[in-house]
Design a protein around this motif. Structure first.
Motif, PDB file in Angstrom:
ATOM      1  N   ASP A  49      -0.334  -2.938 -20.929  1.00  0.00           N
ATOM      2  CA  ASP A  49       0.816  -2.507 -20.135  1.00  0.00           C
ATOM      3  C   ASP A  49       1.671  -3.741 -19.843  1.00  0.00           C
ATOM      4  OD1 ASP A  49       2.525  -0.964 -18.607  1.00  0.00           O
ATOM      5  OD2 ASP A  49       1.312  -1.101 -16.798  1.00  0.00           O
ATOM      6  N   VAL A  50       2.843  -3.834 -20.457  1.00  0.00           N
ATOM      7  CA  VAL A  50       3.668  -5.034 -20.361  1.00  0.00           C
ATOM      8  C   VAL A  50       4.659  -4.919 -19.210  1.00  0.00           C
ATOM      9  CG1 VAL A  50       3.406  -5.496 -22.804  1.00  0.00           C
ATOM     10  CG2 VAL A  50       5.382  -4.205 -22.048  1.00  0.00           C
ATOM     11  N   ALA A  51       4.932  -6.085 -18.569  1.00  0.00           N
ATOM     12  CA  ALA A  51       5.779  -6.121 -17.378  1.00  0.00           C
ATOM     13  C   ALA A  51       5.286  -5.069 -16.387  1.00  0.00           C
ATOM     14  CB  ALA A  51       7.252  -5.911 -17.729  1.00  0.00           C
ATOM     15  N   CYS A  52       3.999  -5.147 -16.063  1.00  0.00           N
ATOM     16  CA  CYS A  52       3.320  -4.094 -15.297  1.00  0.00           C
ATOM     17  C   CYS A  52       3.716  -4.061 -13.829  1.00  0.00           C
ATOM     18  CB  CYS A  52       1.810  -4.257 -15.422  1.00  0.00           C
ATOM     19  SG  CYS A  52       1.191  -5.835 -14.752  1.00  0.00           S
ATOM     20  N   GLY A  53       4.301  -5.147 -13.318  1.00  0.00           N
ATOM     21  CA  GLY A  53       4.762  -5.161 -11.940  1.00  0.00           C
ATOM     22  C   GLY A  53       3.648  -4.872 -10.942  1.00  0.00           C
ATOM     23  N   ASP A  54       3.900  -3.930 -10.047  1.00  0.00           N
ATOM     24  CA  ASP A  54       2.943  -3.586  -8.995  1.00  0.00           C
ATOM     25  C   ASP A  54       1.870  -2.602  -9.454  1.00  0.00           C
ATOM     26  OD1 ASP A  54       4.308  -5.221  -7.269  1.00  0.00           O
ATOM     27  OD2 ASP A  54       5.469  -3.610  -6.350  1.00  0.00           O
ATOM     28  N   GLY A  55       1.907  -2.215 -10.728  1.00  0.00           N
ATOM     29  CA  GLY A  55       0.851  -1.344 -11.226  1.00  0.00           C
ATOM     30  C   GLY A  55       1.246   0.094 -11.477  1.00  0.00           C
ATOM     31  N   ILE A  56       2.552   0.345 -11.654  1.00  0.00           N
ATOM     32  CA  ILE A  56       3.026   1.695 -11.981  1.00  0.00           C
ATOM     33  C   ILE A  56       3.461   1.694 -13.450  1.00  0.00           C
ATOM     34  CG2 ILE A  56       4.679   3.527 -11.434  1.00  0.00           C
ATOM     35  CD1 ILE A  56       5.015   2.225  -8.695  1.00  0.00           C
ATOM     36  N   PRO A  57       2.724   2.354 -14.333  1.00  0.00           N
ATOM     37  CA  PRO A  57       1.645   3.317 -14.102  1.00  0.00           C
ATOM     38  C   PRO A  57       0.246   2.788 -14.439  1.00  0.00           C
ATOM     39  CG  PRO A  57       2.557   3.685 -16.270  1.00  0.00           C
ATOM     40  CD  PRO A  57       3.241   2.451 -15.715  1.00  0.00           C
ATOM     41  N   ALA A  58      -0.013   1.485 -14.326  1.00  0.00           N
ATOM     42  CA  ALA A  58      -1.293   0.917 -14.771  1.00  0.00           C
ATOM     43  C   ALA A  58      -2.494   1.591 -14.097  1.00  0.00           C
ATOM     44  CB  ALA A  58      -1.311  -0.588 -14.509  1.00  0.00           C
ATOM     45  N   PHE A  59      -2.388   1.862 -12.795  1.00  0.00           N
ATOM     46  CA  PHE A  59      -3.521   2.491 -12.099  1.00  0.00           C
ATOM     47  C   PHE A  59      -3.784   3.890 -12.655  1.00  0.00           C
ATOM     48  CE2 PHE A  59      -2.061  -0.505  -8.717  1.00  0.00           C
ATOM     49  CZ  PHE A  59      -3.200  -1.290  -8.701  1.00  0.00           C
ATOM     50  N   ILE A  82      -0.279 -10.273  -7.464  1.00  0.00           N
ATOM     51  CA  ILE A  82      -1.108 -10.405  -6.259  1.00  0.00           C
ATOM     52  C   ILE A  82      -1.131  -9.088  -5.496  1.00  0.00           C
ATOM     53  CG2 ILE A  82      -1.247 -11.502  -3.989  1.00  0.00           C
ATOM     54  CD1 ILE A  82      -0.279 -14.083  -5.298  1.00  0.00           C
ATOM     55  N   ARG A  83       0.030  -8.455  -5.370  1.00  0.00           N
ATOM     56  CA  ARG A  83       0.096  -7.158  -4.680  1.00  0.00           C
ATOM     57  C   ARG A  83      -0.699  -6.105  -5.443  1.00  0.00           C
ATOM     58  NH1 ARG A  83       5.520  -8.825  -3.700  1.00  0.00           N
ATOM     59  NH2 ARG A  83       6.293  -7.651  -5.489  1.00  0.00           N
ATOM     60  N   ARG A  85      -3.265  -6.522  -7.440  1.00  0.00           N
ATOM     61  CA  ARG A  85      -4.705  -6.774  -7.297  1.00  0.00           C
ATOM     62  C   ARG A  85      -5.192  -6.389  -5.899  1.00  0.00           C
ATOM     63  NH1 ARG A  85      -3.729 -12.571 -10.026  1.00  0.00           N
ATOM     64  NH2 ARG A  85      -3.941 -11.983 -12.235  1.00  0.00           N
ATOM     65  N   ALA A  86      -4.350  -6.620  -4.889  1.00  0.00           N
ATOM     66  CA  ALA A  86      -4.729  -6.254  -3.522  1.00  0.00           C
ATOM     67  C   ALA A  86      -4.867  -4.739  -3.394  1.00  0.00           C
ATOM     68  CB  ALA A  86      -3.691  -6.784  -2.535  1.00  0.00           C
ATOM     69  N   VAL A  87      -3.957  -4.000  -4.030  1.00  0.00           N
ATOM     70  CA  VAL A  87      -4.038  -2.537  -4.005  1.00  0.00           C
ATOM     71  C   VAL A  87      -5.258  -2.062  -4.794  1.00  0.00           C
ATOM     72  CG1 VAL A  87      -2.899  -0.413  -4.768  1.00  0.00           C
ATOM     73  CG2 VAL A  87      -1.556  -2.221  -3.681  1.00  0.00           C
ATOM     74  N   GLN A  88      -5.546  -2.719  -5.897  1.00  0.00           N
ATOM     75  CA  GLN A  88      -6.667  -2.323  -6.748  1.00  0.00           C
ATOM     76  C   GLN A  88      -8.004  -2.442  -6.025  1.00  0.00           C
ATOM     77  OE1 GLN A  88      -7.122  -4.738 -10.242  1.00  0.00           O
ATOM     78  NE2 GLN A  88      -8.705  -3.446 -11.142  1.00  0.00           N
ATOM     79  N   GLY A  89      -8.190  -3.535  -5.307  1.00  0.00           N
ATOM     80  CA  GLY A  89      -9.445  -3.719  -4.590  1.00  0.00           C
ATOM     81  C   GLY A  89     -10.646  -3.628  -5.528  1.00  0.00           C
ATOM     82  N   PRO A  90     -11.680  -2.867  -5.155  1.00  0.00           N
ATOM     83  CA  PRO A  90     -12.897  -2.794  -5.978  1.00  0.00           C
ATOM     84  C   PRO A  90     -12.839  -1.716  -7.059  1.00  0.00           C
ATOM     85  CG  PRO A  90     -13.242  -1.605  -3.940  1.00  0.00           C
ATOM     86  CD  PRO A  90     -11.850  -2.178  -3.862  1.00  0.00           C
ATOM     87  N   TYR A  91     -11.682  -1.047  -7.160  1.00  0.00           N
ATOM     88  CA  TYR A  91     -11.589   0.099  -8.060  1.00  0.00           C
ATOM     89  C   TYR A  91     -11.120  -0.306  -9.462  1.00  0.00           C
ATOM     90  CZ  TYR A  91     -11.626   2.154  -3.406  1.00  0.00           C
ATOM     91  OH  TYR A  91     -11.949   2.454  -2.104  1.00  0.00           O
ATOM     92  N   TRP A  94     -12.238  -1.923 -15.045  1.00  0.00           N
ATOM     93  CA  TRP A  94     -11.792  -2.022 -16.442  1.00  0.00           C
ATOM     94  C   TRP A  94     -10.273  -2.224 -16.531  1.00  0.00           C
ATOM     95  CZ3 TRP A  94     -13.868   2.148 -13.975  1.00  0.00           C
ATOM     96  CH2 TRP A  94     -13.054   3.258 -13.773  1.00  0.00           C
ATOM     97  N   LEU A  95      -9.622  -2.398 -15.360  1.00  0.00           N
ATOM     98  CA  LEU A  95      -8.192  -2.730 -15.298  1.00  0.00           C
ATOM     99  C   LEU A  95      -8.056  -4.192 -14.891  1.00  0.00           C
ATOM    100  CD1 LEU A  95      -5.120  -2.248 -15.056  1.00  0.00           C
ATOM    101  CD2 LEU A  95      -5.548  -1.236 -12.792  1.00  0.00           C
ATOM    102  N   ASP A  96      -7.355  -4.958 -15.714  1.00  0.00           N
ATOM    103  CA  ASP A  96      -7.239  -6.402 -15.508  1.00  0.00           C
ATOM    104  C   ASP A  96      -5.760  -6.784 -15.467  1.00  0.00           C
ATOM    105  OD1 ASP A  96      -7.712  -9.097 -15.329  1.00  0.00           O
ATOM    106  OD2 ASP A  96      -8.199  -9.362 -17.452  1.00  0.00           O
ATOM    107  N   PHE A  97      -5.322  -7.332 -14.336  1.00  0.00           N
ATOM    108  CA  PHE A  97      -3.939  -7.806 -14.200  1.00  0.00           C
ATOM    109  C   PHE A  97      -3.894  -9.297 -14.525  1.00  0.00           C
ATOM    110  CE2 PHE A  97      -3.830  -4.098 -11.291  1.00  0.00           C
ATOM    111  CZ  PHE A  97      -2.747  -3.431 -11.852  1.00  0.00           C
ATOM    112  N   ARG A  98      -3.007  -9.658 -15.458  1.00  0.00           N
ATOM    113  CA  ARG A  98      -2.939 -11.052 -15.898  1.00  0.00           C
ATOM    114  C   ARG A  98      -1.502 -11.573 -15.833  1.00  0.00           C
ATOM    115  NH1 ARG A  98      -6.567 -11.323 -21.451  1.00  0.00           N
ATOM    116  NH2 ARG A  98      -8.329 -10.043 -20.737  1.00  0.00           N
TER     117      ARG A  98
END
Length: 275
Positions: A49-59, A82-83, A85-91, A94-98
C-alpha cells in the motif's frame, strides 16, 4: 511476515471500527470505497500500500487478507506513520508500516500480489510514468495494481473562478504558475496510457463524481476536502502570502459562482501478465 495459522488463536481480535473504513473521513473514505470496488482481494494475499498515510485503507486490507496474508504500508511522512502505528496497537501483526519512498525502494524489496494506493498517484508528480514503472517492478506476475487519484476535471468550476480573479487583478506571474499547476493534472486517459506503457493488461480506468458541499468564507477556506493540497496549490502561486490571503478571501465570499463543486474520483487498475 506471514504468520503461522496455528498461532492465530493467540492473535488479539481488533475492534470492529479498525476493520472498517472510517465513517467520518470525508476525503479518503470515498476514494477508498472506489478503490475497493476494483481491487480483487483474497485471503492470504500480499499487498503493498503506497503513500499509506494514516492507514486508510491499510487496516481494512489487513482485515480482509487475514493472518496468512501480509500488508506493507509505505509513506514518506514519518508523523503519519507514527499515528498509524499508534492506532494499530497490538492488532494486525501482519501489517507493517514503513518509512520510504516508492520511487527509491531497493530492488530486493520483494514482490506483491496486489499494489494499491489511495490518493497516492497525485504525489508521483512530475514524473508519474517513471514512478509508475518503478512501482510495477514490485508486482508479481499475474498481480493487480489499483490506484486512486483526483483526475482532470476536479474542481474545474473553482479553478475557472480563480483564473478569472487573477485576470481581473492583473496577477500575471501568479497566473502563469497557476496555469502550470492546471496543466500537470493527470486525466483518466493519461492513466490508461501509463498503465499500458507499464505492460499491464485488462486495464480499467473509471471516474466517480463526488460533490463537495461548502459555504462561503472560513467554511470554504478551511474545508477538509479543499485546503489540504488543493487550495494550498493556489496559495503556492503567490510569493506574497498577504496578497494570497486577500485574494483567497475574495474568492471564498463568492462560492455561489462555482457551486456545485465536484471532484472526480478516478480509479486506475490493471493486471501484470502471468508467467
Amino acid at each position: 511476515m506471514t504468520l503461522d495459522p496455528s498461532h492465530s488463536s493467540t492473535l488479539k481480535t481488533p475492534p470492529p471500527w479498525l476493520c472498517e473504513l472510517p465513517k467520518k473521513d470525508p476525503w479518503s473514505r470515498p476514494f477508498a470505497e472506489s478503490l475497493l470496488t476494483h481491487l480483487d482481494l483474497f485471503e492470504g494475499a500480499t499487498i503493498l500500500d503506497v503513500a499509506c498515510g494514516d492507514g486508510i485503507p491499510a487496516f481494512h486490507l489487513a482485515h480482509r487478507v487475514g493472518p496468512t496474508g501480509r500488508v506493507v504500508g509505505i509513506d514518506v511522512n514519518h508523523a503519519q506513520l507514527i499515528r498509524a502505528r499508534a492506532v494499530q496497537g497490538p492488532y494486525f501483526p501482519w501489517l507493517d508500516f514503513r518509512l520510504g519512498d516508492v520511487r527509491t525502494l531497493p530492488p530486493d524489496f520483494g514482490q506483491f500480489d496486489r499494489i494499491t494506493g489511495n490518493l497516492s498517484f497525485m504525489f508521483f508528480r512530475p514524473h508519474r510514468l517513471e514512478a509508475l514503472q518503478q512501482l510495477a517492478r514490485f508486482l508479481k506476475p499475474g498481480g493487480q495494481l489499483v490506484l486512486t487519484f483526483p483526475s482532470l476535471g476536479t474542481f474545474d468550476s473553482l479553478w475557472k473562478r480563480v483564473d478569472g480573479e487573477m485576470t481581473g487583478r492583473g496577477l500575471t506571474k501568479e497566473q502563469e504558475k497557476f496555469a502550470d499547476y492546471l496543466a500537470e493534472r493527470p486525466s483518466a486517459l493519461d492513466a490508461r496510457k501509463w498503465l499500458a506503457a507499464c505492460g499491464l493488461m485488462n486495464i480499467d480506468v473509471t471516474e466517480y463524481p463526488l460533490e463537495v458541499h461548502t459555504g462561503p468564507g472560513q467554511e470554504f477556506l478551511y474545508h477538509p476536502l479543499l485546503r489540504g493540497g488543493f487550495l494550498d496549490d493556489v496559495f503556492e502561486c503567490f510569493t506574497d502570502q498577504t496578497l494570497a490571503d486577500q485574494f483567497m478571501n475574495t474568492v471564498s465570499l463568492d462560492t455561489q459562482s462555482f457551486v456545485p463543486l465536484f471532484a472526480q474520483r478516478c480509479v486506475m487498475a490493471g493486471w501484470l501478465p502471468g508467467k
